[in-house]
Write a protein that holds these residues in place. Sequence first.
Motif, PDB file in Angstrom:
ATOM      1  N   VAL A 123      -5.492   6.589  13.582  1.00 35.59           N
ATOM      2  CA  VAL A 123      -4.665   7.441  13.135  1.00 35.59           C
ATOM      3  C   VAL A 123      -4.402   7.302  11.570  1.00 35.59           C
ATOM      4  CG1 VAL A 123      -2.592   8.626  13.480  1.00 35.59           C
ATOM      5  CG2 VAL A 123      -4.239   8.071  15.504  1.00 35.59           C
ATOM      6  N   LEU A 124      -4.037   6.271  11.348  1.00 38.11           N
ATOM      7  CA  LEU A 124      -3.469   6.053  10.021  1.00 38.11           C
ATOM      8  C   LEU A 124      -4.661   6.213   8.839  1.00 38.11           C
ATOM      9  CD1 LEU A 124      -1.407   5.149   7.757  1.00 38.11           C
ATOM     10  CD2 LEU A 124      -2.226   2.869   8.126  1.00 38.11           C
ATOM     11  N   SER A 181      -5.026   9.770   6.543  1.00 36.91           N
ATOM     12  CA  SER A 181      -4.860   9.479   5.085  1.00 36.91           C
ATOM     13  C   SER A 181      -6.196  10.124   4.672  1.00 36.91           C
ATOM     14  CB  SER A 181      -5.001   8.030   4.605  1.00 36.91           C
ATOM     15  OG  SER A 181      -3.698   7.383   5.349  1.00 36.91           O
ATOM     16  N   LEU A 182      -7.226  10.049   5.145  1.00 38.32           N
ATOM     17  CA  LEU A 182      -8.576  10.548   4.634  1.00 38.32           C
ATOM     18  C   LEU A 182      -8.430  12.324   4.606  1.00 38.32           C
ATOM     19  CD1 LEU A 182     -11.256   8.429   6.367  1.00 38.32           C
ATOM     20  CD2 LEU A 182     -10.677   8.439   4.096  1.00 38.32           C
ATOM     21  N   ALA A 183      -7.912  12.574   5.870  1.00 31.79           N
ATOM     22  CA  ALA A 183      -7.938  14.006   5.894  1.00 31.79           C
ATOM     23  C   ALA A 183      -6.751  14.708   4.593  1.00 31.79           C
ATOM     24  CB  ALA A 183      -7.345  14.561   7.211  1.00 31.79           C
ATOM     25  N   ALA A 184      -5.849  13.977   4.642  1.00 31.33           N
ATOM     26  CA  ALA A 184      -4.650  14.361   3.734  1.00 31.33           C
ATOM     27  C   ALA A 184      -5.049  14.482   2.266  1.00 31.33           C
ATOM     28  CB  ALA A 184      -3.357  13.293   3.926  1.00 31.33           C
ATOM     29  N   GLY A 185      -5.877  13.203   1.969  1.00 31.90           N
ATOM     30  CA  GLY A 185      -6.307  13.074   0.471  1.00 31.90           C
ATOM     31  C   GLY A 185      -7.275  14.192  -0.002  1.00 31.90           C
ATOM     32  N   LEU A 228      -7.093   8.577  -0.654  1.00 33.27           N
ATOM     33  CA  LEU A 228      -8.156   8.002  -0.320  1.00 33.27           C
ATOM     34  C   LEU A 228      -8.281   6.433  -0.519  1.00 33.27           C
ATOM     35  CD1 LEU A 228     -10.622  10.875  -1.309  1.00 33.27           C
ATOM     36  CD2 LEU A 228      -9.458  10.535   0.881  1.00 33.27           C
ATOM     37  N   VAL A 229      -7.832   6.167  -1.757  1.00 28.75           N
ATOM     38  CA  VAL A 229      -7.771   4.542  -1.929  1.00 28.75           C
ATOM     39  C   VAL A 229      -6.825   3.890  -1.159  1.00 28.75           C
ATOM     40  CG1 VAL A 229      -7.122   2.961  -3.668  1.00 28.75           C
ATOM     41  CG2 VAL A 229      -8.624   4.849  -4.375  1.00 28.75           C
ATOM     42  N   PHE A 230      -5.731   4.315  -0.750  1.00 30.79           N
ATOM     43  CA  PHE A 230      -4.934   3.855   0.126  1.00 30.79           C
ATOM     44  C   PHE A 230      -5.679   3.702   1.637  1.00 30.79           C
ATOM     45  CE2 PHE A 230      -1.940   4.622   3.788  1.00 30.79           C
ATOM     46  CZ  PHE A 230      -1.101   3.322   3.678  1.00 30.79           C
ATOM     47  N   ALA A 231      -6.313   4.768   2.053  1.00 29.70           N
ATOM     48  CA  ALA A 231      -6.990   4.562   3.235  1.00 29.70           C
ATOM     49  C   ALA A 231      -8.068   3.421   3.320  1.00 29.70           C
ATOM     50  CB  ALA A 231      -7.880   6.017   3.518  1.00 29.70           C
ATOM     51  N   ALA A 232      -8.863   3.314   2.175  1.00 30.63           N
ATOM     52  CA  ALA A 232      -9.498   2.264   2.053  1.00 30.63           C
ATOM     53  C   ALA A 232      -8.880   0.820   2.050  1.00 30.63           C
ATOM     54  CB  ALA A 232     -10.628   2.444   0.781  1.00 30.63           C
ATOM     55  N   TYR A 233      -7.836   0.934   1.411  1.00 29.04           N
ATOM     56  CA  TYR A 233      -7.117  -0.514   1.446  1.00 29.04           C
ATOM     57  C   TYR A 233      -6.450  -0.771   2.668  1.00 29.04           C
ATOM     58  CZ  TYR A 233      -2.688  -3.563   0.482  1.00 29.04           C
ATOM     59  OH  TYR A 233      -1.812  -4.227   0.705  1.00 29.04           O
ATOM     60  N   ALA A 234      -6.089   0.284   3.523  1.00 28.79           N
ATOM     61  CA  ALA A 234      -5.360  -0.007   5.016  1.00 28.79           C
ATOM     62  C   ALA A 234      -6.511  -0.502   5.665  1.00 28.79           C
ATOM     63  CB  ALA A 234      -4.840   1.283   5.275  1.00 28.79           C
ATOM     64  N   ARG A 235      -7.834   0.137   5.509  1.00 28.82           N
ATOM     65  CA  ARG A 235      -8.933  -0.386   6.565  1.00 28.82           C
ATOM     66  C   ARG A 235      -9.184  -2.134   6.251  1.00 28.82           C
ATOM     67  NH1 ARG A 235     -14.440  -0.896   6.404  1.00 28.82           N
ATOM     68  NH2 ARG A 235     -15.415  -0.042   8.201  1.00 28.82           N
ATOM     69  N   GLN A 236      -9.066  -2.361   5.148  1.00 24.73           N
ATOM     70  CA  GLN A 236      -9.287  -3.565   4.723  1.00 24.73           C
ATOM     71  C   GLN A 236      -8.062  -4.797   5.185  1.00 24.73           C
ATOM     72  OE1 GLN A 236     -12.192  -5.128   3.520  1.00 24.73           O
ATOM     73  NE2 GLN A 236     -12.824  -3.049   3.776  1.00 24.73           N
ATOM     74  N   GLY A 262       0.814  -1.200  -0.060  1.00 21.58           N
ATOM     75  CA  GLY A 262       0.118  -0.002   0.009  1.00 21.58           C
ATOM     76  C   GLY A 262       0.801   1.257  -0.022  1.00 21.58           C
ATOM     77  N   GLN A 263       2.018   1.256   0.719  1.00 21.24           N
ATOM     78  CA  GLN A 263       2.986   2.519   0.731  1.00 21.24           C
ATOM     79  C   GLN A 263       3.504   2.617  -0.678  1.00 21.24           C
ATOM     80  OE1 GLN A 263       5.527   1.868   4.105  1.00 21.24           O
ATOM     81  NE2 GLN A 263       6.007   4.435   4.033  1.00 21.24           N
ATOM     82  N   PHE A 264       3.853   1.530  -1.423  1.00 25.93           N
ATOM     83  CA  PHE A 264       4.338   1.685  -2.807  1.00 25.93           C
ATOM     84  C   PHE A 264       3.312   2.514  -3.658  1.00 25.93           C
ATOM     85  CE2 PHE A 264       4.289  -0.019  -7.114  1.00 25.93           C
ATOM     86  CZ  PHE A 264       5.395   0.653  -7.585  1.00 25.93           C
TER      87      PHE A 264
END
Length: 432
Positions: free
Chosen positions: A89-90, A94-98, A186-194, A30-32
């Motif tokens: 927090v992650l 991520s949501l706020a940053a996006g 925002l996609v990364f945030a959704a991925y991290a949530r999963q 996800g970080q990549f």
Amino acid sequence: MRDKRGERRDRQPGQRLRDVPRTVWLLAAGQFFNMVVTFTFVYFFVYLTDERDLSVARAGLISGIGGIGMVAGNFTGGWFGDRYGHRRVLLVGSLAAGAGVLALPVLPVALLYVVPALSQYAGGCARAANSALVAVAVPTGGRRHAFAVTRFAANAGFTVGPPLGALLIAHVSYDWLFVVDGLGTLVFAAYARQILPAHGAARAKQAEPGPGVLAALRQRPTVLVLLGAILVTDLVYRQQYSTLPVDLARHGLDTGVYGWLLAINGGVILLLELPATLALRGRAPLRIIGAGLLLVGAGYAVLALGVGVATAVAMMLLLTAGEILYKTPATAYVADHAPAHVQGRFQSLYSGVSVSGVVLSAPLGGALYTVAPGLLWPLCAVLAGVAGCVVLAAGRGRTRPASVPVPVPVAVGGTTAGPDPETGSPARGTSG
């Protein structure tokens, strides 16, 4: 494995890449992706001066305020993580940053002084939370490899990202640069949530076992020494992004040479950082870190001999070798010495000092370069050299973590994970 006397000697946990938990590999993937699309900050200053037609001074002020927000987020994200959960927090960061990046094209100039800073603050909090999640997912002794994996993924993504951003600007528009970056975050945030399971364990704030962060630091003087050394070194290291291109131009070397130097840095890190981490897995961390800081100093010492293509390449190779040696082991060392209830705050302290040069290097280095350009590189060499010697001296004493509980890996959804990624406390179902 058996030693020379034929006695069995077990390898410490986590000393091979195969021992890195699946959760960390998923975070690295996800970080990549996130770094591939996180190219706004690379072109933000140019956007302000070209697209928004702001003066260089105003663009510099807006960018500087944003940098302060990013550093502040790194310093405080771990505190929020220890209190409310690193996973949370992650995700929120991520949501706020996006969302902040998505809003940039439609913001009036007045809000450009505020929204980018808030967005970068949220991103800094997410970065600290990401480090804390890696730390709590891996037992003591295996974190060096885990952090090397995540650094490799981030560096690989950043190698791909800026050229893609340049293509978007050239063939579409700046607006699409922000759209892709914001949506990607925002996609990364959704991925991290999963990929990060929420166990709903008790919050750390309900009962904090052990001393506070300041008391914990006083009990671990080598961590304090390391943080101070990293603070000084980052101020020196990041001169390559501010005063170095100016000095190269002053000596007749154009931006093409500077671009190749940055390419050397990224390429060598991608090729050698993971193999170097594996090769040095049995070495004392403070000795590796100290040697890395000395190499950073040696790189700038080469420039003190004269600025040309050969010395510039030698400088970048030495700086890159130093970065490979010190950055991953330093992150892991701080994590290994952190009590579980303040792991996030320890990671925030390291994250904050490790990016402090983003704010400090350009104004301090630029001021010195304006007054005495010939003094900058010798001073950088001395500062990094002293920092390296101090860390090496600290490494002669006790280097093993004191009173740091080793988390017991547990199965989470078919993967190997450490403590609860939501809070840093042991996950439910942990035995014994």
